[in-house]
Design a protein around this motif. Structure first.
Motif, PDB file in Angstrom:
ATOM      1  N   ASN A   1       0.804  -1.217   0.000  1.00 38.83           N
ATOM      2  CA  ASN A   1       0.000   0.000   0.000  1.00 38.83           C
ATOM      3  C   ASN A   1       0.840   1.272   0.000  1.00 38.83           C
ATOM      4  N   SER A   2       2.158   1.131   0.200  1.00 38.79           N
ATOM      5  CA  SER A   2       3.041   2.295   0.139  1.00 38.79           C
ATOM      6  C   SER A   2       3.576   2.537  -1.266  1.00 38.79           C
ATOM      7  N   PHE A   3       3.310   1.618  -2.199  1.00 39.41           N
ATOM      8  CA  PHE A   3       3.868   1.733  -3.543  1.00 39.41           C
ATOM      9  C   PHE A   3       3.203   2.885  -4.302  1.00 39.41           C
TER      10      PHE A   3
ATOM     11  N   ASN B   1       4.325  -5.381 -11.841  1.00 38.43           N
ATOM     12  CA  ASN B   1       5.605  -4.859 -11.367  1.00 38.43           C
ATOM     13  C   ASN B   1       5.570  -4.770  -9.839  1.00 38.43           C
ATOM     14  N   PRO B   2       6.045  -5.798  -9.144  1.00 34.88           N
ATOM     15  CA  PRO B   2       6.004  -5.806  -7.681  1.00 34.88           C
ATOM     16  C   PRO B   2       7.227  -5.160  -7.048  1.00 34.88           C
ATOM     17  N   VAL B   3       7.799  -4.142  -7.726  1.00 32.10           N
ATOM     18  CA  VAL B   3       9.000  -3.473  -7.240  1.00 32.10           C
ATOM     19  C   VAL B   3       8.754  -1.975  -7.214  1.00 32.10           C
TER      20      VAL B   3
ATOM     21  N   TYR C   1      14.773  -9.931 -10.103  1.00 29.26           N
ATOM     22  CA  TYR C   1      13.565 -10.550  -9.549  1.00 29.26           C
ATOM     23  C   TYR C   1      12.458 -10.618 -10.596  1.00 29.26           C
ATOM     24  N   THR C   2      12.180  -9.496 -11.248  1.00 25.35           N
ATOM     25  CA  THR C   2      11.060  -9.478 -12.196  1.00 25.35           C
ATOM     26  C   THR C   2      11.338 -10.358 -13.411  1.00 25.35           C
TER      27      THR C   2
END
Length: 396
Positions: free
Chosen positions: A166-168, A269-271, A321-322
């Motif tokens: 939630n901070s992204f 994109n989980p980064v 990672y991605t």
């Protein structure tokens, strides 16, 4: 306590424990945080597929006999049934059995592996705020007691309601919540059911995009319902209807407990900044059957190894990672999602017989797909990179 760390992992479940183990085994300092104290109760169907067992063997050096002796694996079955409210759709045997677990014991055991490898673990530490940082600004976590921790790298393994996610910047909360499925599960004495449960039973037709389940255990039975919410139907009422259909006496049912399950909302994109997301925090749950344990461990492994490489050679961990996600995880989740909507829409248009025909046409290949020996992407043979021969476990 030191306020600045090389790596902080927020969440100590299977995703966080696997990331912590990968980092600690390569000699890196890592702090792991969780608001709970382990072992802690955890709502979960608790089913291990072939790929989950292989990852536990390869990365954690755990075996089925060892997990069984420790009370983690409580039941094994190579059979299944799929039913509707009106009839039995299909049943049969699988080329590899399902292993049912005590999730609380599994999580505690995996966390112990990370701690014994050298990861520092802080339990009872609730994270209330996160700043993923970026550039020369470190990631920051604020704990409930006001403590502020900083890290060069942050791994968010804090579940479906992730504070880190939630901070992204730019995170689309509405879309993520649109595909967040409520799930309710209860643990019952086997005597509460009218007939013995010998193998896993799936029930379709009680909810448009979801399913119910009855899973056997050593001395208990797990009954649950999960699916996307449509309209204003109260999910607890759907679950009680499911229990009534199963002829379970309401007096044998404990207070209902629910939890959200990512169900088709994996992040592309989980980064963000110095943070990356793993497991449920990134929406990495297989959206047809809701399998999450494997994808939690696998994404945790990928993230931990990406950060370890960054610490060793100065590479940015995000692209590493991605790249692995897009090669090995994303095709499975996309293929599963396509198959899910195909089946649910076919059942709505044609009826449950469409599912029966689909399953019975290629039952062995479909079972191999569920277990990860074939891909959800066109049923091709699947080679998981952590199983490649000749590499140490932490580098597979």
């Amino acid at each position: 306590m030191d306020k600045r760390h090389d790596v902080i992992i927020c969440g100590c479940g299977p995703a966080g424990a696997t990331a912590g183990l990968a980092l600690a085994r390569r000699g890196h300092s890592v702090l792991m945080l969780d608001k709970a104290r382990f072992p802690r109760p955890k709502l979960c169907g608790g089913l291990l597929t072939w790929k989950s067992v292989r990852l536990l063997e390869t990365v954690f050096h755990e075996s089925v006999p060892g997990l069984t002796e420790a009370g983690v694996i409580t039941h094994v079955s190579d059979r299944y049934t799929i039913r509707t409210p009106a009839s039995l759709l299909t049943s049969g045997a699988m080329p590899y059995p399902f292993h049912f677990i005590d999730r609380s014991r599994l999580d505690a055991r995996l966390l112990d592996h990370a701690a014994r490898a050298g990861a520092k673990v802080m339990l009872g530490a609730r994270v209330t705020a996160c700043d993923p940082g970026g550039g020369s600004t470190p990631a920051r976590l604020t704990l409930a007691d006001g403590t502020v921790l900083e890290a060069d790298h942050l791994i968010g393994a804090d579940g479906a309601n992730s504070v880190v996610r939630n901070s992204f910047l730019g995170h689309d909360r509405d879309r993520f919540n649109q595909f967040m499925a409520p799930a309710i599960e209860v643990t019952l004495d086997p005597a509460a059911l009218p007939e013995p449960v010998e193998c896993p039973e799936l029930y379709v037709g009680f909810i448009e995009a979801g399913y119910g389940w009855v899973f056997p255990g050593q001395d208990r039975v797990l009954v649950g319902l999960c699916g996307l919410r449509r309209g204003k139907v109260k999910f607890s009422n759907l679950f009680r209807d499911f229990l009534d259909f199963l002829k379970i006496d309401s007096r044998a049912v404990p207070p209902l407990r629910g939890h959200p399950l990512p169900y088709g909302n994996a992040l592309e994109n989980p980064v963000c900044g110095h943070a990356m997301l793993v497991g449920d925090a990134g929406g990495f749950v297989e959206p047809l059957f809701g399998e999450g344990i494997f994808y939690a461990m696998c994404t945790g492994l990928y993230a931990g190894e990406a950060v370890a490489s960054a610490l060793e050679d100065g590479q940015a961990p995000g692209p590493l990672y991605t790249a692995r996600l897009r090669r090995d995880i994303s095709p499975e989740l996309r293929g599963s999602d396509r198959l899910r909507w195909l089946l649910f829409r076919a059942m709505k248009l044609v009826g449950p017989r469409s599912l029966s025909l689909f399953v019975n046409t290629g039952s062995t290949r479909l079972a191999e797909m569920v277990h990860g020996r074939r891909s959800f992407s066109w049923l091709r043979r699947k080679q998981w990179d952590f199983l490649k021969p000749g590499l140490p476990a932490s580098d597979k």
